[in-house]
Scaffold this motif. Structure first.
Motif, PDB file in Angstrom:
ATOM      1  N   LEU A 151      24.003  -7.424   3.395  1.00 40.15           N
ATOM      2  CA  LEU A 151      22.737  -6.666   3.023  1.00 40.15           C
ATOM      3  C   LEU A 151      22.353  -5.829   3.935  1.00 40.15           C
ATOM      4  CD1 LEU A 151      21.012  -9.745   0.909  1.00 40.15           C
ATOM      5  CD2 LEU A 151      22.282  -8.041  -0.086  1.00 40.15           C
ATOM      6  N   LEU A 152      22.380  -6.040   5.026  1.00 38.52           N
ATOM      7  CA  LEU A 152      22.006  -5.066   6.193  1.00 38.52           C
ATOM      8  C   LEU A 152      22.597  -3.917   6.236  1.00 38.52           C
ATOM      9  CD1 LEU A 152      21.258  -7.285   9.015  1.00 38.52           C
ATOM     10  CD2 LEU A 152      19.580  -6.343   7.820  1.00 38.52           C
ATOM     11  N   LEU A 153      23.879  -3.851   5.490  1.00 39.01           N
ATOM     12  CA  LEU A 153      24.799  -2.632   5.768  1.00 39.01           C
ATOM     13  C   LEU A 153      24.463  -1.791   4.497  1.00 39.01           C
ATOM     14  CD1 LEU A 153      28.388  -3.849   6.899  1.00 39.01           C
ATOM     15  CD2 LEU A 153      26.514  -2.911   8.049  1.00 39.01           C
ATOM     16  N   PHE A 154      23.724  -2.168   3.707  1.00 37.53           N
ATOM     17  CA  PHE A 154      23.312  -1.508   2.347  1.00 37.53           C
ATOM     18  C   PHE A 154      22.350  -0.255   2.737  1.00 37.53           C
ATOM     19  CE2 PHE A 154      20.651   0.107  -1.168  1.00 37.53           C
ATOM     20  CZ  PHE A 154      21.651   0.304  -2.188  1.00 37.53           C
ATOM     21  N   PRO A 155      21.476  -0.516   3.433  1.00 39.16           N
ATOM     22  CA  PRO A 155      20.400   0.627   3.799  1.00 39.16           C
ATOM     23  C   PRO A 155      20.942   1.545   4.896  1.00 39.16           C
ATOM     24  CG  PRO A 155      19.411  -1.614   4.524  1.00 39.16           C
ATOM     25  CD  PRO A 155      20.575  -1.866   4.055  1.00 39.16           C
ATOM     26  N   ILE A 156      21.791   0.916   5.626  1.00 36.53           N
ATOM     27  CA  ILE A 156      22.467   1.829   6.618  1.00 36.53           C
ATOM     28  C   ILE A 156      23.529   2.507   6.115  1.00 36.53           C
ATOM     29  CG2 ILE A 156      24.224   1.697   8.741  1.00 36.53           C
ATOM     30  CD1 ILE A 156      22.747  -1.095   9.486  1.00 36.53           C
ATOM     31  N   ALA A 157      24.418   2.220   5.401  1.00 38.28           N
ATOM     32  CA  ALA A 157      25.292   3.209   4.406  1.00 38.28           C
ATOM     33  C   ALA A 157      24.478   3.981   3.613  1.00 38.28           C
ATOM     34  CB  ALA A 157      26.217   2.096   3.686  1.00 38.28           C
ATOM     35  N   TYR A 158      23.593   3.701   2.850  1.00 37.36           N
ATOM     36  CA  TYR A 158      22.678   4.626   2.055  1.00 37.36           C
ATOM     37  C   TYR A 158      22.232   5.606   3.069  1.00 37.36           C
ATOM     38  CZ  TYR A 158      18.997   6.095  -1.207  1.00 37.36           C
ATOM     39  OH  TYR A 158      18.407   7.006  -1.816  1.00 37.36           O
ATOM     40  N   TYR A 159      21.663   5.350   4.053  1.00 41.06           N
ATOM     41  CA  TYR A 159      20.921   6.289   5.002  1.00 41.06           C
ATOM     42  C   TYR A 159      21.931   7.162   5.395  1.00 41.06           C
ATOM     43  CZ  TYR A 159      18.174   8.100   9.061  1.00 41.06           C
ATOM     44  OH  TYR A 159      17.802   9.204   9.914  1.00 41.06           O
ATOM     45  N   LEU A 160      23.262   6.718   5.768  1.00 47.34           N
ATOM     46  CA  LEU A 160      24.322   7.637   6.304  1.00 47.34           C
ATOM     47  C   LEU A 160      24.649   8.746   5.173  1.00 47.34           C
ATOM     48  CD1 LEU A 160      26.306   5.233   8.710  1.00 47.34           C
ATOM     49  CD2 LEU A 160      25.018   7.114   9.256  1.00 47.34           C
ATOM     50  N   ALA A 161      24.748   8.076   3.955  1.00 50.10           N
ATOM     51  CA  ALA A 161      25.226   9.001   2.807  1.00 50.10           C
ATOM     52  C   ALA A 161      24.021  10.104   2.661  1.00 50.10           C
ATOM     53  CB  ALA A 161      25.311   8.022   1.477  1.00 50.10           C
ATOM     54  N   LYS A 162      22.858   9.883   2.937  1.00 53.39           N
ATOM     55  CA  LYS A 162      21.581  10.580   2.577  1.00 53.39           C
ATOM     56  C   LYS A 162      21.636  11.896   3.962  1.00 53.39           C
ATOM     57  CE  LYS A 162      18.799  10.422  -0.092  1.00 53.39           C
ATOM     58  NZ  LYS A 162      18.811  11.171  -1.521  1.00 53.39           N
ATOM     59  N   LEU A 163      22.075  11.227   4.989  1.00 52.39           N
ATOM     60  CA  LEU A 163      22.316  12.394   6.243  1.00 52.39           C
ATOM     61  C   LEU A 163      23.435  13.134   5.933  1.00 52.39           C
ATOM     62  CD1 LEU A 163      21.641  10.104   9.357  1.00 52.39           C
ATOM     63  CD2 LEU A 163      20.235  12.004   8.595  1.00 52.39           C
ATOM     64  N   ALA A 164      24.310  12.765   5.162  1.00 54.02           N
ATOM     65  CA  ALA A 164      25.732  13.594   4.818  1.00 54.02           C
ATOM     66  C   ALA A 164      25.439  14.381   3.827  1.00 54.02           C
ATOM     67  CB  ALA A 164      26.674  12.669   4.536  1.00 54.02           C
ATOM     68  N   GLY A 165      24.218  14.370   3.201  1.00 54.85           N
ATOM     69  CA  GLY A 165      23.925  15.186   2.108  1.00 54.85           C
ATOM     70  C   GLY A 165      24.308  14.851   0.680  1.00 54.85           C
ATOM     71  N   LEU A 166      24.745  13.500   0.558  1.00 53.37           N
ATOM     72  CA  LEU A 166      24.962  13.047  -0.672  1.00 53.37           C
ATOM     73  C   LEU A 166      23.730  12.831  -1.538  1.00 53.37           C
ATOM     74  CD1 LEU A 166      27.849  10.571   0.213  1.00 53.37           C
ATOM     75  CD2 LEU A 166      28.040  12.799  -0.874  1.00 53.37           C
ATOM     76  N   GLY A 167      23.649  12.815  -3.025  1.00 51.42           N
ATOM     77  CA  GLY A 167      22.689  12.687  -3.731  1.00 51.42           C
ATOM     78  C   GLY A 167      22.396  11.219  -3.886  1.00 51.42           C
ATOM     79  N   GLU A 168      21.211  10.726  -4.469  1.00 51.07           N
ATOM     80  CA  GLU A 168      20.773   9.412  -4.879  1.00 51.07           C
ATOM     81  C   GLU A 168      21.885   8.418  -5.333  1.00 51.07           C
ATOM     82  OE1 GLU A 168      17.440   7.201  -4.432  1.00 51.07           O
ATOM     83  OE2 GLU A 168      17.315   9.328  -4.306  1.00 51.07           O
TER      84      GLU A 168
END
Length: 136
Positions: free
Chosen positions: A78-95
């Motif tokens: 569960l801790l990896l969800f926000p980390i992966a989500y944040y990294l995806a947002k940093l990479a410029g991916l959408g919601e």
């Protein structure tokens, strides 16, 4: 925690397959969170007791190991969800893409947990302490 289990099968002097009986679960404090209820799991025989199939024996389940394994199994992915989500947002991916990357993070977390317990399996195998009854 001390648990009474029944020996189902003996593979070697050190590897024994045991099962909690449902009657043993009735008075157990950890019944709600138990993942071995009615299942067969492995135990060790460090004291080289003369064991036979069908015997009722007592195991020792270290509380710290039980709590760690439960928390690690549930919280790490569960801790990896926000980390992966944040990294995806940093990479410029959408919601939507960020959400799928976050779910992928959870999947990776479960794979890491599986690999960890596969490598450190012997550390979490409960030892048999004594024989309670010869056979039921």
């Amino acid at each position: 925690m001390y648990e009474k289990v029944t020996i189902k099968q003996i593979f070697s002097d050190k590897s024994i397959e045991v099962s909690c009986e449902s009657s043993a679960c009735n008075g157990c404090k950890g019944e709600t969170f138990c993942n071995t209820k009615g299942k067969i799991f492995e135990a060790s025989n460090p004291h080289n007791l003369p064991l036979k199939e069908g015997m009722v024996v007592e195991l020792f389940l270290k509380s710290s190991s039980t709590i760690f394994s439960t928390l690690f199994t549930l919280i790490f992915p569960l801790l990896l969800f926000p980390i992966a989500y944040y990294l995806a947002k940093l990479a410029g991916l959408g919601e939507g893409a960020g959400m799928f990357v976050g779910l992928g993070g959870i999947l990776v977390g479960f794979l890491v947990v599986w690999a960890f317990f596969k490598v450190h399996k012997k550390r979490f195998i409960p030892p048999i302490l004594r024989i309670i009854a010869e056979e039921l």
